[in-house]
Design an enzyme around this catalytic site. Structure first.
Site, PDB file in Angstrom:
ATOM      1  N   TYR A 142      -0.584   4.374   4.631  1.00 31.25           N
ATOM      2  CA  TYR A 142      -1.220   5.314   3.944  1.00 31.25           C
ATOM      3  C   TYR A 142      -0.522   6.699   3.775  1.00 31.25           C
ATOM      4  O   TYR A 142      -0.946   7.485   2.971  1.00 31.25           O
ATOM      5  CB  TYR A 142      -2.731   5.477   4.553  1.00 31.25           C
ATOM      6  CG  TYR A 142      -3.368   4.401   4.418  1.00 31.25           C
ATOM      7  CD1 TYR A 142      -3.174   3.172   3.565  1.00 31.25           C
ATOM      8  CD2 TYR A 142      -4.957   4.509   4.835  1.00 31.25           C
ATOM      9  CE1 TYR A 142      -3.955   2.240   3.462  1.00 31.25           C
ATOM     10  CE2 TYR A 142      -5.740   3.368   4.965  1.00 31.25           C
ATOM     11  CZ  TYR A 142      -5.400   2.133   4.263  1.00 31.25           C
ATOM     12  OH  TYR A 142      -6.081   1.061   4.030  1.00 31.25           O
ATOM     13  N   LYS A 189       0.721  -8.267  12.111  1.00 31.07           N
ATOM     14  CA  LYS A 189       1.278  -9.082  11.548  1.00 31.07           C
ATOM     15  C   LYS A 189       2.669  -9.443  11.932  1.00 31.07           C
ATOM     16  O   LYS A 189       3.752  -9.172  11.152  1.00 31.07           O
ATOM     17  CB  LYS A 189       1.104  -9.009   9.994  1.00 31.07           C
ATOM     18  CG  LYS A 189       1.431 -10.086   9.027  1.00 31.07           C
ATOM     19  CD  LYS A 189       0.383 -11.065   9.207  1.00 31.07           C
ATOM     20  CE  LYS A 189       0.914 -12.426   8.012  1.00 31.07           C
ATOM     21  NZ  LYS A 189      -0.148 -13.550   8.135  1.00 31.07           N
ATOM     22  N   ASP A 221      -4.815 -11.581   9.673  1.00 29.64           N
ATOM     23  CA  ASP A 221      -5.483 -12.438   8.890  1.00 29.64           C
ATOM     24  C   ASP A 221      -6.610 -13.441   9.371  1.00 29.64           C
ATOM     25  O   ASP A 221      -7.580 -13.581   9.181  1.00 29.64           O
ATOM     26  CB  ASP A 221      -4.765 -13.550   7.776  1.00 29.64           C
ATOM     27  CG  ASP A 221      -3.651 -14.017   8.467  1.00 29.64           C
ATOM     28  OD1 ASP A 221      -3.091 -13.415   9.473  1.00 29.64           O
ATOM     29  OD2 ASP A 221      -2.922 -14.947   8.184  1.00 29.64           O
ATOM     30  N   ASP A 245      -8.170  -0.213   8.952  1.00 31.51           N
ATOM     31  CA  ASP A 245      -9.386   0.281   7.838  1.00 31.51           C
ATOM     32  C   ASP A 245      -9.870  -0.934   7.392  1.00 31.51           C
ATOM     33  O   ASP A 245     -11.244  -1.043   7.254  1.00 31.51           O
ATOM     34  CB  ASP A 245      -8.606   0.703   6.712  1.00 31.51           C
ATOM     35  CG  ASP A 245      -9.418   1.511   5.506  1.00 31.51           C
ATOM     36  OD1 ASP A 245     -10.634   1.624   5.946  1.00 31.51           O
ATOM     37  OD2 ASP A 245      -8.784   1.765   4.269  1.00 31.51           O
ATOM     38  N   ASP A 249     -13.776  -1.737   8.908  1.00 35.33           N
ATOM     39  CA  ASP A 249     -15.145  -1.969   7.727  1.00 35.33           C
ATOM     40  C   ASP A 249     -15.723  -3.203   7.666  1.00 35.33           C
ATOM     41  O   ASP A 249     -17.004  -3.618   7.583  1.00 35.33           O
ATOM     42  CB  ASP A 249     -14.563  -1.652   6.423  1.00 35.33           C
ATOM     43  CG  ASP A 249     -14.518  -0.094   6.187  1.00 35.33           C
ATOM     44  OD1 ASP A 249     -15.092   0.663   6.972  1.00 35.33           O
ATOM     45  OD2 ASP A 249     -13.964   0.357   5.103  1.00 35.33           O
TER      46      ASP A 249
HETATM   47 MG   LIG Z   1      -3.072 -15.985   6.182  1.00 29.91          MG
HETATM   48 MG   LIG Z   2     -12.600   2.145   5.000  1.00 28.31          MG
END
Ligand SMILES: [Mg+2]
Ligand SMILES: [Mg+2]
Lengths: 355, 355
Positions: A142, A189, A221, A245, A249
Site C-alpha cells: 500500500y 505467502k 490463502d 486488511d 475484514d
Molecule cells: Mg491457493
Molecule cells: Mg479493509
C-alpha cells in the site's frame, strides 16, 4: 488524568458515531474526575472539499499535539469509481498512519454470546472465538512505489519490507499473546513471496525471546479458509499490511456485526482509535449507523492510558445495551427506530448511573 | 475423438486421486469409443527428488506435445518451513502455467444441496450459491521481480500488470457470464493500488463490448466479507492473481468440502485440469483422499473439448456417489472405510452401466 484528544470524524457516518463516543468519554470524565479536552479537525473527503487535501497540515499538526486520536471513517463513492482522481480520501488515512508512525493495527474479534445467531457462520463454529489480529500498517504494497507507464498500459506496485518494520510489530504481537492464550500465527505467502520469507525469518528469530509463546505459520490463502472453518484455533494473528486488511475484514463477519468492532492503531509515540466499519455513505444522517464500534474504540483508548476501570464500565454499558435491545436497526429484532444517538444516550446514562 | 493427455500426478495425494480420474476417463473412452492416450511425467517435490528441478524439461516438453494436462497436486512440507531452500515444488506449477501461457484459472464454486449441512456457513446463506471465479494466473506479484538486499534485511516483490494481460482474461470472464447470470464482479483494491486502477480502467473498457453483462466492482477486503455474508450475490468474479488465490480458497469452503472442487487453467493454446485441494501430505497413501475433485476436473477437460455428454455422465456418477454415500471419510456419515479407489471404482461402474 488530563488527556488531549483529537477528534477526526471524517466522512459518511463518521461524525454521527464519533459524536456518541465523545458523549460517552465526557460521561467517563465527569464520573471519574478526569479532564478530557476534545479538538476537532477534518480528514478525508470533507477535508478535500474544504482544503483540497485529504489530510490538511492543520489536522496533522493537531494530531501531533494531542495524546490520542479518535477517528471516525473516511471514503466517498464519488472518488471510488473515478480511476482518474488524483486526490483520494483514503490517502488521508494512509498518510496519517505513516506520519504518526502508527505501524500496528490491532483488531480484537470476539463472538458475543448474545449475538451468535446473527453470524452467517454456524453457532458451533464460532462460539468462543477470541482472536486478536496484529496487522502491520505502514509498510508493504500500500505504501510501495507505484508506477504507471506513459502510455497508461502498464501499472505496478512494490511490496517492500525491512527487518526493523517486522521486528517492532512482532514484539507487540508476542507481548499481547503472553497475556492471552500464548499462541501467535504468522500469516504470509512464504512459498512464493520474498517479502514473506523475510517475515518468516525475522518473526522466527524474535520468537526466541518469547519461549512461553507458541509460533505457527499459515499461508494467506489457507488462512482465508481456516478463519471460516475453525476460527477458534486462533489466538493472536500477525501479518503484513495487505494480508491483514483482507483477513481482518473477513474475520469481522464472525461476530455477526461489523458495527461492533473497534480497533487501535499504535506506534511508539502516538495512538489512534477507530471503528473498523467504513464511512457507510448510504446511511449518512439517517440515524441508523451503529455507534458501538466507535464507543468501544473509545474504551480501547482508555485502556491504552491504563484507565482499565473506566474502559470496563463502557464495555459493561455496551453489553447492557445489547442485552436490553437498545441497539440500532442492524441488530435490533425487538424495537424499531432506536437511533444512533439513542444508543449513545443509553450508554451515557449507564455510566452516570451504573446499575 | 483422439486426445493425448499428459498426466502429472505430483506430490502427496496427487497420484492417488489422479489415478481415479484416469480410471474414469478410460471408462468414458471405452463407452463412447474415444481414444485417450495417457503419458505420465513428474512435477513438484517428486521431480526435485528425481532430477533436481520442480519442472524438468522432459515434463514441459511432454505437456507441449499433448492436447490437455491432468494435474494432481504439488507441495511438500519439507520445503515449506525452510526459508533458505532455493528450489521449491511450487515453482514447478508457477513455471508450468507461465510456459504454457495458462493465464486464466477458472474455479466453479457450487453449494450441493445434499451437502449443505457440511458447510460452516448457515444453510440459508449458501443454498443456491453458484459462482465462477476467473483468476488471472501468470501475472501480478507472484511473478514480479523479487529482491533481497545483500545484508538480508530488506525484501521486495513487484506487482505488475499490462493492459494485454488484463484484456484477455476479461474477455473469457464476460463470455462465461453471457451463458450464466450475466454479471461480472471485478475484485480489486483500486482505492490504493495503481495496478488495480489499471484493472478497473481496462475491464470497464472491455465491458463495453458485452452490453448484456452487468459489471460491478468490489474492493478485495470487502469481497472477503461479502463472500461469507452473501455468496448468492455473485455470478462471475474476475480478479488478479493473488486476490484470486485468496478469494477462491476462501470461497472453496462454502460448499462444505474442498474435496469436491475442480479447476481449469486455460490459455490460448493449452489447458490444464486439476483439483483445487493441495498435496495434503498427511493423507498420502492412506486411501482417504477424496478423488471427486480430480474426477470433476476430468469432466472439465471433456467440456473443454466439446464432449459435453461425456462430461455430464461423469457428473451424474459423482452426484450418485454423493447420494448413496459412496464417499471418502471426509464426507461420509454412514459408511466407514470407503477408500479413494473405491469411489473411483463406483463412478467407473456407473459410466459402464449408467442406471
Ligand atoms: Mg491457493
Ligand atoms: Mg479493509
Amino acid at each position: 488524568m488530563k488527556l488531549k484528544i483529537a477528534v477526526l470524524p471524517g466522512d459518511g457516518v463518521g461524525p454521527e458515531v464519533t459524536a456518541q463516543a465523545v458523549k460517552v468519554l465526557k460521561a467517563i470524565a465527569q464520573e471519574f474526575d478526569h479532564t478530557f479536552q476534545f479538538k476537532y479537525a477534518p480528514v478525508g473527503a470533507v477535508a478535500i472539499d474544504e482544503t483540497g487535501e485529504p489530510l490538511p497540515k492543520t489536522t496533522l499538526d493537531l494530531c501531533k499535539a494531542t495524546d490520542a486520536i479518535l477517528f471516525g471513517a473516511i471514503g466517498d463513492p464519488k472518488y471510488d469509481n473515478d480511476p482518474s482522481a488524483k486526490v483520494r480520501p483514503e490517502q488521508g488515512l494512509l498518510k496519517l498512519r505513516k506520519e504518526l508512525g502508527l505501524y500496528a493495527n490491532i483488531r480484537p474479534v470476539k463472538a458475543y454470546d448474545t449475538l451468535l445467531d446473527k453470524s452467517p457462520l454456524k453457532r458451533h463454529i464460532i462460539k468462543g472465538t477470541d482472536i486478536c489480529i496484529y496487522r502491520e500498517l505502514t509498510g508493504g504494497i500500500y505504501f510501495g512505489e507505484k508506477k504507471l507507464s506513459d502510455d497508461g498500459n502498464t501499472a505496478s506496485d512494490l511490496c517492500e519490507y525491512t527487518r526493523a518494520e517486522i521486528e517492532r510489530i512482532t514484539h507487540l504481537a508476542f507481548k499481547s499473546a503472553q497475556s492471552r492464550k500464548r499462541k501467535v500465527t504468522l500469516v504470509d505467502k512464504a512459498n512464493v513471496l520474498e517479502s514473506s520469507r523475510l517475515w518468516r525469518r525475522v518473526v522466527t528469530e524474535v520468537s526466541q525471546e518469547y519461549k512461553d509463546v507458541k509460533l505457527d505459520f499459515l499461508f494467506v490463502d489457507n488462512a482465508a479458509m481456516q478463519i471460516i472453518l475453525n476460527p477458534k484455533q486462533f489466538d493472536v494473528i500477525l501479518t503484513e499490511n495487505m494480508f491483514g486488511d483482507i483477513i481482518s475484514d473477513e474475520a469481522s463477519v464472525i461476530g455477526g456485526s461489523i458495527g461492533l468492532l473497534a480497533s487501535a492503531s499504535v506506534g511508539d509515540y502516538f495512538a489512534m482509535f477507530e471503528p473498523i466499519h467504513g464511512s457507510y455513505p448510504q446511511a449518512k444522517d439517517l440515524g441508523i449507523a451503529n455507534p458501538i464500534a466507535s464507543i468501544l474504540s473509545a474504551a480501547m483508548l482508555l485502556d491504552h492510558f491504563g484507565l482499565f476501570e473506566e474502559a470496563e464500565l463502557i464495555r459493561e454499558g455496551v453489553e447492557r445495551s445489547l442485552k436490553l435491545n437498545i441497539t440500532t436497526p442492524d441488530l435490533n429484532t425487538k424495537f424499531n427506530h432506536i437511533s444512533t444517538s439513542k444508543v449513545g444516550d443509553f450508554i451515557e446514562d449507564f455510566i452516570n448511573n451504573p446499575k
